[in-house]
Motif scaffolding. Sequence first.
Motif, short mmCIF file in Angstrom:
data_model
loop_
_atom_site.label_atom_id
_atom_site.label_comp_id
_atom_site.label_asym_id
_atom_site.label_seq_id
_atom_site.Cartn_x
_atom_site.Cartn_y
_atom_site.Cartn_z
N PRO A 284 0.80 -1.23 0.00
CA PRO A 284 0.00 0.00 0.00
C PRO A 284 0.83 1.28 0.00
O PRO A 284 0.30 2.36 -0.30
CB PRO A 284 -0.81 -0.12 1.30
N LEU A 285 2.11 1.18 0.34
CA LEU A 285 2.97 2.36 0.36
C LEU A 285 3.41 2.79 -1.03
O LEU A 285 3.84 3.93 -1.23
CB LEU A 285 4.20 2.12 1.23
N ILE A 286 3.35 1.88 -2.01
CA ILE A 286 3.80 2.19 -3.37
C ILE A 286 2.65 2.88 -4.09
O ILE A 286 1.67 2.26 -4.49
CB ILE A 286 4.24 0.93 -4.12
N THR A 287 2.76 4.20 -4.25
CA THR A 287 1.66 5.00 -4.79
C THR A 287 1.86 5.39 -6.25
O THR A 287 0.89 5.71 -6.94
CB THR A 287 1.47 6.27 -3.96
N GLN A 294 14.47 9.47 -19.69
CA GLN A 294 14.92 10.71 -19.09
C GLN A 294 13.72 11.50 -18.53
O GLN A 294 13.76 11.97 -17.39
CB GLN A 294 15.65 11.58 -20.12
N SER A 295 12.65 11.61 -19.31
CA SER A 295 11.49 12.39 -18.85
C SER A 295 10.79 11.73 -17.67
O SER A 295 10.34 12.40 -16.73
CB SER A 295 10.49 12.57 -20.00
N GLU A 296 10.72 10.38 -17.67
CA GLU A 296 10.07 9.68 -16.58
C GLU A 296 10.88 9.78 -15.29
O GLU A 296 10.31 9.90 -14.19
CB GLU A 296 9.84 8.21 -16.95
N VAL A 297 12.20 9.72 -15.39
CA VAL A 297 13.05 9.86 -14.20
C VAL A 297 12.84 11.24 -13.58
O VAL A 297 12.68 11.39 -12.37
CB VAL A 297 14.53 9.62 -14.55
N GLU A 298 12.83 12.28 -14.42
CA GLU A 298 12.63 13.63 -13.91
C GLU A 298 11.25 13.79 -13.28
O GLU A 298 11.11 14.38 -12.20
CB GLU A 298 12.82 14.63 -15.05
N GLU A 299 10.22 13.26 -13.94
CA GLU A 299 8.87 13.36 -13.40
C GLU A 299 8.73 12.59 -12.09
O GLU A 299 8.07 13.05 -11.15
CB GLU A 299 7.85 12.83 -14.42
N ALA A 300 9.37 11.43 -12.00
CA ALA A 300 9.28 10.63 -10.79
C ALA A 300 9.88 11.36 -9.59
O ALA A 300 9.30 11.38 -8.50
CB ALA A 300 10.00 9.29 -10.99
N PHE A 301 11.03 12.00 -9.79
CA PHE A 301 11.66 12.71 -8.69
C PHE A 301 10.85 13.95 -8.29
O PHE A 301 10.75 14.27 -7.10
CB PHE A 301 13.10 13.08 -9.04
N GLU A 302 10.26 14.63 -9.25
CA GLU A 302 9.41 15.77 -8.91
C GLU A 302 8.17 15.30 -8.16
O GLU A 302 7.72 15.97 -7.22
CB GLU A 302 9.02 16.52 -10.19
N GLY A 307 5.59 15.29 -2.42
CA GLY A 307 5.00 14.65 -1.25
C GLY A 307 3.51 14.51 -1.38
O GLY A 307 2.99 14.13 -2.43
N SER A 308 2.78 14.82 -0.32
CA SER A 308 1.33 14.72 -0.27
C SER A 308 0.87 13.32 -0.62
O SER A 308 1.09 12.39 0.14
CB SER A 308 0.68 15.77 -1.17
N ASP A 309 0.25 13.13 -1.81
CA ASP A 309 -0.29 11.81 -2.14
C ASP A 309 0.79 10.83 -2.57
O ASP A 309 0.52 9.65 -2.73
CB ASP A 309 -1.36 11.92 -3.22
N ALA A 310 2.01 11.29 -2.78
CA ALA A 310 3.11 10.39 -3.16
C ALA A 310 3.78 9.86 -1.89
O ALA A 310 4.36 10.63 -1.12
CB ALA A 310 4.13 11.12 -4.02
#
Length: 317
Positions: A284-287, A294-302, A307-310
């Motif tokens: 349940p912790l994996i949201t 490259q774009s997915e790595v950047e989006e994932a870190f942002e 935070g919040s729902d992530a």
Amino acid sequence: MGKGGISNDGENMAAWLLGVNHLKVQPFKLPALGPNDVKINIKAVGICGSDVHYLKHGRCGDYAVTEPMVIGHECAGIVAEVGSEVKSVVVGDRVALEPGIGCWHCSQCKGEEGAMCEPLSVGIHACRRANVGAATTVLIVVAGPIGLVTLLAARAFGAPKVVIADVDSHRLSVAKKLGADAIIQVSTRSEDVGNEVEQIQKAMGVGVDVTFDCVGFSKTMTTALNATTSGGKVCLVGMGHNEMSVPLTPAAAREVDIVGIFRYKNTWPICLELLSSGKIDVKPLITHRFGFSQSEVEEAFETSARGSDAIKVMFNL
């Protein structure tokens, strides 16, 4: 953090931290496989809070990034190749990686203070350091990924009552679903500590035996020290502030002990047992899940930094 596929020339695509807010997916030259080494095709990597600190600030606590660094260490995969002396795993085994190598010569590596890092292991190590047991009431300050795994660990260690405090209502709702007995929404204002401590103590109903500060700010540590009962214990888990202003003298007068942890050590056997037995469920912790462009790595870190729902952001490779 590297992509699972390995090229024939011994290179692997990896996420490099080149500077503050500067990530680039580019090749990493793999070392030659030694007789005691194992090569893993990485299949999943989680973003740790320390990774976000390094990306956003170039440091985490006392640890500063001074040269390009491959970022990401919470990983699992499949054994692709083993060295000639390796007997414990074979090609095709699914494995979780303990991403740190101790020297095994210093007193820290030989003793209980040695530590490394993985989310559940951090919670397990914290509960061990604080001696959580079947009679221990627990307060957890901040319901981020580490606070939530500390909740799961405290329950597995037998804690009869766990209260969690956080500024974010969504994360508190997640904590409640994971088994927190009570949740307290707090502010970021230092002047609110007194009232918030009263709310925490009322929700607990009895004294707070152990408090885990899972962020490490002056305000959160002040809350932890003031909320913990006389003779209790505060465990500093987070590394938010390198220096703090906290009420140590009143805490000392009430004989509140302070201990700290840095990552973990010798926790993998119990973690694997708790996960495989179903005593702890971290799914349940994996949201959020991302690929490895490259774009997915950047989006994932942002996403992780917002935070919040992530809660836990994962790369699937």
